[in-house]
Design an enzyme around this catalytic site. Structure first.
Site, mmCIF file in Angstrom:
data_model
loop_
_atom_site.group_PDB
_atom_site.id
_atom_site.type_symbol
_atom_site.label_atom_id
_atom_site.label_comp_id
_atom_site.label_asym_id
_atom_site.label_seq_id
_atom_site.Cartn_x
_atom_site.Cartn_y
_atom_site.Cartn_z
ATOM 1 N N LYS A 98 0.838 -1.202 0.000
ATOM 2 C CA LYS A 98 0.000 0.000 0.000
ATOM 3 C C LYS A 98 0.868 1.244 0.000
ATOM 4 C CE LYS A 98 -4.050 -2.009 2.069
ATOM 5 N NZ LYS A 98 -3.611 -3.376 1.781
ATOM 6 N N ASP A 132 -1.790 -1.961 -4.043
ATOM 7 C CA ASP A 132 -3.187 -2.041 -3.614
ATOM 8 C C ASP A 132 -3.823 -0.661 -3.730
ATOM 9 O OD1 ASP A 132 -2.890 -4.691 -2.863
ATOM 10 O OD2 ASP A 132 -2.784 -4.291 -0.713
ATOM 11 N N MET A 133 -5.142 -0.625 -3.898
ATOM 12 C CA MET A 133 -5.828 0.678 -3.918
ATOM 13 C C MET A 133 -6.454 0.921 -2.548
ATOM 14 S SD MET A 133 -6.238 3.343 -5.661
ATOM 15 C CE MET A 133 -5.886 2.955 -7.373
ATOM 16 N N GLN A 161 -11.082 -0.118 -8.425
ATOM 17 C CA GLN A 161 -12.265 -0.466 -7.615
ATOM 18 C C GLN A 161 -13.559 -0.151 -8.376
ATOM 19 O OE1 GLN A 161 -10.796 2.394 -4.938
ATOM 20 N NE2 GLN A 161 -10.321 0.950 -3.307
ATOM 21 N N ARG A 182 -5.532 -5.579 -11.142
ATOM 22 C CA ARG A 182 -6.429 -6.378 -10.294
ATOM 23 C C ARG A 182 -7.733 -5.583 -10.182
ATOM 24 N NH1 ARG A 182 -4.642 -6.201 -4.469
ATOM 25 N NH2 ARG A 182 -3.015 -7.615 -5.135
ATOM 26 N N GLY A 186 -14.170 -3.034 -4.156
ATOM 27 C CA GLY A 186 -13.811 -1.887 -3.312
ATOM 28 C C GLY A 186 -14.143 -2.155 -1.858
ATOM 29 N N ALA A 187 -13.207 -1.831 -0.957
ATOM 30 C CA ALA A 187 -13.349 -2.249 0.440
ATOM 31 C C ALA A 187 -13.542 -1.107 1.442
ATOM 32 C CB ALA A 187 -12.106 -3.049 0.846
ATOM 33 N N THR A 224 -12.286 -11.543 -6.418
ATOM 34 C CA THR A 224 -13.629 -11.559 -5.815
ATOM 35 C C THR A 224 -13.936 -12.938 -5.244
ATOM 36 O OG1 THR A 224 -15.978 -11.143 -6.285
ATOM 37 C CG2 THR A 224 -14.725 -12.184 -8.046
ATOM 38 N N ARG A 287 -12.050 -7.118 7.011
ATOM 39 C CA ARG A 287 -12.628 -8.408 6.604
ATOM 40 C C ARG A 287 -13.936 -8.662 7.353
ATOM 41 N NH1 ARG A 287 -8.910 -7.304 3.910
ATOM 42 N NH2 ARG A 287 -10.656 -6.474 2.768
#
Ligand code: FAD
Length: 305
Positions: A98, A132-133, A161, A182, A186-187, A224, A287
């Protein structure tokens, strides 16, 4: 209720006090299901086990709230150490990281210096690196850094994302770089001003960008756990004759393990995202936010079996 829990865990994920406390006391509350231990050695062991099961890996050294130049440099050194470990043990693994852990909130020059060090090590040892985004606030900066580094290194990719309104434009613009991307839903918790609030719209946009990136002829990682998105990708593969070496599926360590094994058995490239490190708390909370059903699992970890 699920939305309340989701927001609650996302709120907790940003708590500096709990982050520091968690670091001090080590992997707890069942976090070991999602995090491959605290050391490089632990991570290498898990990567090896996954490789033996026919899966490839992208390994992530967890790091949250980097406040000093020294911490960012240390995080970069740990990435180089991991790359060397991958080479030493001949592991089939890429690296994910990141921009905040490389010092994005301190200075962009520092990020570039750290990234060049890591990418050079990756190039030496044949290890691909994915940025990573993170949240929307850092999206443009991350894309700009990716573009600049992509001019110098070919072992770099990033993440797009589907929940952001800007995403289709980003896929179009990045096509000039033929990037290995990738694609994720989106998280992070984003404002409806910048991201689709409705899951159905996110899913639709996700399908749209999978199709766009694949049909543009670019390497695509479909990251996913959603069977509908996996089935859609397989449908595109058949309809457009997309070769299997142009895409891969990715899932997180410890999530839908059986599905990971099934896709591997079907002959698809399955890459598992393996996080490790003492800074496990924020990742673990995100998570839980994604799937509050996992809370039952955590409660078992807290109160015994
Ligand atoms: C390899 C990888 C890398 C990622 N990198 C980034 C990143 O850089 N930046 C970022 O913002 N996000 C990242 N993400 C997270 C991503 O954005 C989503 O938040 C996350 O993957 C959840 O969305 P989903 O597509 O899995 O499906 P969801 O929409 O969350 O779930 C859809 C369906 O999938 C199934 N499912 C989902 N989770 C589970 C589970 N635990 N057990 C059983 N079934 C389940 C269920 O059927 C569910 O209804 C990454 C995800 C992966 C897999």
């Amino acid at each position: 209720m699920e939305q309340i829990l989701r927001n609650f865990f996302l709120f907790l994920s940003k708590n500096k006090f709990f982050t520091k406390l968690a670091k001090k006391y080590g992997l707890r509350f069942g976090a070991g299901r999602f995090v491959a231990g605290e050391s490089v050695e632990n991570a290498a062991k898990v990567i090896k086990q996954l490789n033996q099961k026919g899966m490839v890996v992208t390994v992530d050294h967890l790091g949250e709230f980097i406040d000093s130049e020294q911490e960012a440099r240390q995080a970069a050194d740990e990435c180089v150490e991991m790359i060397e470990k991958i080479a030493e043990h001949q592991l089939d693994s890429q690296l994910s990281l990141k921009m905040t852990s490389m010092g994005l909130d301190i200075s962009e020059a520092l990020v570039m210096e750290n990234m060049r060090k890591i990418l050079a090590a990756g190039k030496r040892h044949g290890v691909f690196v994915t940025i990573d985004m993170e949240d929307y606030e850092r999206c443009q900066k991350t894309i700009d850094i990716f573009k600049e580094l992509k001019e110098e290194y070919d072992n770099i990719g990033t993440v797009i994302q589907a929940y952001l309104y800007r995403t289709v434009g980003d896929i179009e613009e990045l096509n000039a770089y033929h990037p290995n991307l990738r694609l994720v839903k989106g998280a992070y918790k984003e404002s409806p001003k910048v991201a689709f609030p409705d899951k159905q719209d996110v899913d639709e946009n996700y399908k749209k960008i999978i199709k766009m990136h694949l049909l543009n002829g670019n390497y695509t990682a479909i990251a996913t756990h959603d069977d509908e998105m996996i089935a859609y990708t397989k449908h595109l593969e058949k309809e457009h004759g997309i070769p299997r070496d142009q895409f891969e599926f990715q899932m997180l360590y410890g999530i839908r393990v059986e599905r990971q094994e099934e896709l591997t058995a079907e002959g698809y490239k399955m890459r598992v995202y393996v996080p490790y490190g003492t800074d496990w708390y924020g990742y673990f909370m995100r998570r839980l936010a994604e799937r509050p059903a996992n809370v039952a699992f955590v409660l078992k970890g807290v109160f015994g079996k």
